[in-house]
Write a protein that holds these residues in place. Structure first.
Motif, short mmCIF file in Angstrom:
data_model
loop_
_atom_site.label_atom_id
_atom_site.label_comp_id
_atom_site.label_asym_id
_atom_site.label_seq_id
_atom_site.Cartn_x
_atom_site.Cartn_y
_atom_site.Cartn_z
N LEU A 1 0.85 -1.19 0.00
CA LEU A 1 0.00 0.00 0.00
C LEU A 1 0.88 1.24 0.00
O LEU A 1 1.88 1.30 0.72
N ASN A 2 0.49 2.22 -0.82
CA ASN A 2 1.24 3.48 -0.90
C ASN A 2 0.34 4.65 -0.52
O ASN A 2 -0.83 4.69 -0.91
N PHE A 3 0.91 5.58 0.22
CA PHE A 3 0.15 6.72 0.74
C PHE A 3 0.89 8.02 0.44
O PHE A 3 2.11 8.05 0.32
N SER A 4 0.11 9.10 0.33
CA SER A 4 0.66 10.45 0.34
C SER A 4 0.32 11.03 1.69
O SER A 4 -0.87 11.15 2.05
N VAL A 5 1.34 11.40 2.47
CA VAL A 5 1.14 11.75 3.89
C VAL A 5 1.74 13.12 4.20
O VAL A 5 2.95 13.33 3.98
N PRO A 6 0.94 14.06 4.72
CA PRO A 6 1.51 15.32 5.21
C PRO A 6 2.51 15.04 6.33
O PRO A 6 2.31 14.12 7.13
N GLU A 7 3.57 15.82 6.38
CA GLU A 7 4.62 15.56 7.36
C GLU A 7 4.10 15.58 8.79
O GLU A 7 4.58 14.82 9.65
N ALA A 8 3.11 16.41 9.06
CA ALA A 8 2.57 16.51 10.42
C ALA A 8 1.81 15.25 10.85
O ALA A 8 1.58 15.04 12.04
N GLU A 9 1.40 14.42 9.87
CA GLU A 9 0.59 13.24 10.17
C GLU A 9 1.38 11.94 10.11
O GLU A 9 0.81 10.86 10.28
N LYS A 10 2.69 12.04 9.88
CA LYS A 10 3.48 10.83 9.63
C LYS A 10 3.39 9.82 10.77
O LYS A 10 3.16 8.62 10.53
N GLU A 11 3.56 10.25 11.99
CA GLU A 11 3.58 9.32 13.11
C GLU A 11 2.23 8.64 13.30
O GLU A 11 2.17 7.42 13.53
N LEU A 12 1.14 9.39 13.19
CA LEU A 12 -0.19 8.81 13.37
C LEU A 12 -0.53 7.86 12.23
O LEU A 12 -1.06 6.77 12.46
N VAL A 13 -0.20 8.25 11.00
CA VAL A 13 -0.47 7.38 9.85
C VAL A 13 0.32 6.08 9.98
O VAL A 13 -0.19 4.98 9.75
N GLN A 14 1.58 6.20 10.37
CA GLN A 14 2.41 5.01 10.56
C GLN A 14 1.80 4.08 11.59
O GLN A 14 1.72 2.86 11.37
N LYS A 15 1.32 4.63 12.69
CA LYS A 15 0.71 3.83 13.76
C LYS A 15 -0.55 3.13 13.25
O LYS A 15 -0.74 1.92 13.48
N ILE A 16 -1.38 3.85 12.52
CA ILE A 16 -2.63 3.27 12.00
C ILE A 16 -2.34 2.16 11.01
O ILE A 16 -2.94 1.07 11.06
N VAL A 17 -1.43 2.42 10.08
CA VAL A 17 -1.13 1.43 9.03
C VAL A 17 -0.55 0.16 9.63
O VAL A 17 -0.93 -0.95 9.27
N ILE A 18 0.37 0.32 10.57
CA ILE A 18 0.96 -0.85 11.23
C ILE A 18 -0.13 -1.67 11.90
O ILE A 18 -0.23 -2.89 11.70
#
Length: 325
Positions: free
Chosen positions: A226-243
């Motif tokens: 899966l590939n995402f476009s992620v704003p820098e401010a959301e990186k940690e939360l997106v990483q947590k959700i995807v994992i």
């Protein structure tokens, strides 16, 4: 993207096919440079590591194959070591290459002739490799035979999520036609289960993004990635959700996901790698084979993350013990 085109249940892409962007040659690398994230965003990529082999280990319940994954060894090197009856540290690159071909070919019913052609070896060597493979992983052979028998009796096979693949030619009198159906009887539960698992993960990730009102977008699916476009401010939360959602999409015995963050789709070498965590419980580690199939929390997967952008501080990240291909 096409939802219902492939027989296995995989998503497919057309006009253009974004799942098959070239990478191996120079032209392909230049084409990939055209894909850049939005301003203030980065590409974020997560995939399942060798998911089809892991599903085979889960479905067949082959102790040797499960042990090879749980030990943390490279599965292809571990397979070569068992086939050639040598220590894993003595496995050569050529042995690993042959074992890798065997891993991905034999479980889909490749013939002696087909394996010999693919590896560029004699039929005798290919036969010895297949015999050694099934001696190493006897329950894989049992699973393959059982899958064909179930298909003959029912006219279909099922994925882990009980999605059916009908095989009307499984009892054909034409040997060639029947052989193709038999290979599909082995392939469909594995490849189909992999397709089901990532679709479940995609749906759950989308729901979580909506719940948190995130601006990050899932932009591409390439089978087990899966590939995402992620704003820098959301990186940690997106990483947590995807994992979390990729790990919990299905409870198989040997799952693992990997993550990448970067500025472009085209990349050279990975700058650094870190093992984030291993959530496998002590009780499951000591006794992974007595847990009920598909419905229990069999083993939480280990996740790994890769950073590709140049700002990554290599010094602060421990060296990896293993890189899986």
């Amino acid at each position: 993207f096409n939802q219902a085109v492939t027989a296995t249940g995989r998503l497919s892409s057309s006009n253009p096919n974004l799942q098959n962007i070239p990478i191996r040659d120079e032209d392909g690398k230049e084409i990939r440079k055209a894909f850049i994230p939005d301003t203030g965003c980065e590409f974020f990529s997560a995939d399942y590591s060798q998911i089809e082999l892991r599903i085979m280990a889960h479905l067949s319940e082959d102790k040797n194959m499960i042990d090879a994954f749980l030990s943390g060894h490279d599965i292809h090197a571990a397979t070569a070591a068992k086939i050639y009856k040598i220590d894993i540290n003595d496995v050569t690159a050529d042995m690993r290459r042959k074992a890798k071909t065997a891993n991905f070919g034999i479980i889909y019913g490749i013939s002696v002739f087909g394996l010999a052609e693919r590896m560029g070896v004699s039929r005798q060597e290919a036969k010895e490799l297949i015999d050694g493979y099934f001696e190493t992983y006897p329950q894989v052979k049992e699973y393959m035979d059982k899958s064909i028998q179930v298909a003959r009796e029912n006219g279909y096979v099922e994925t882990i999520f009980h999605r059916k693949r009908f095989l009307p030619d499984i009892n054909s009198r034409n040997g060639v036609v029947r052989g193709y159906a038999e290979r599909n009887a082995i392939n469909a539960p594995i490849q189909g289960s992999a397709a089901d698992i990532i679709k479940v993960a995609m749906a759950h990730i989308y729901q979580r993004f909506q719940a948190y009102n995130l601006k990050a977008k899932m932009i591409l699916q390439v089978h087990d990635e899966l590939n995402f476009s992620v704003p820098e401010a959301e990186k940690e939360l997106v990483q947590k959700i995807v994992i979390e959602e990729m790990e919990q999409a299905s409870h198989v015995r040997t799952p693992e996901s990997r993550l990448w963050v970067g500025k472009q789709l085209v990349t050279g070498t990975l700058n650094s790698q870190i093992t984030l965590f291993n959530l496998q419980s002590e009780s499951n580690r000591s006794n992974p084979f007595q847990i009920q199939f598909a419905h229990q929390n069999i083993r939480q997967p280990r996740c790994r993350i890769f950073f590709i952008h140049q700002s990554c501080q290599k010094e602060s990240i421990p060296k990896p013990s293993l890189l899986t291909y």
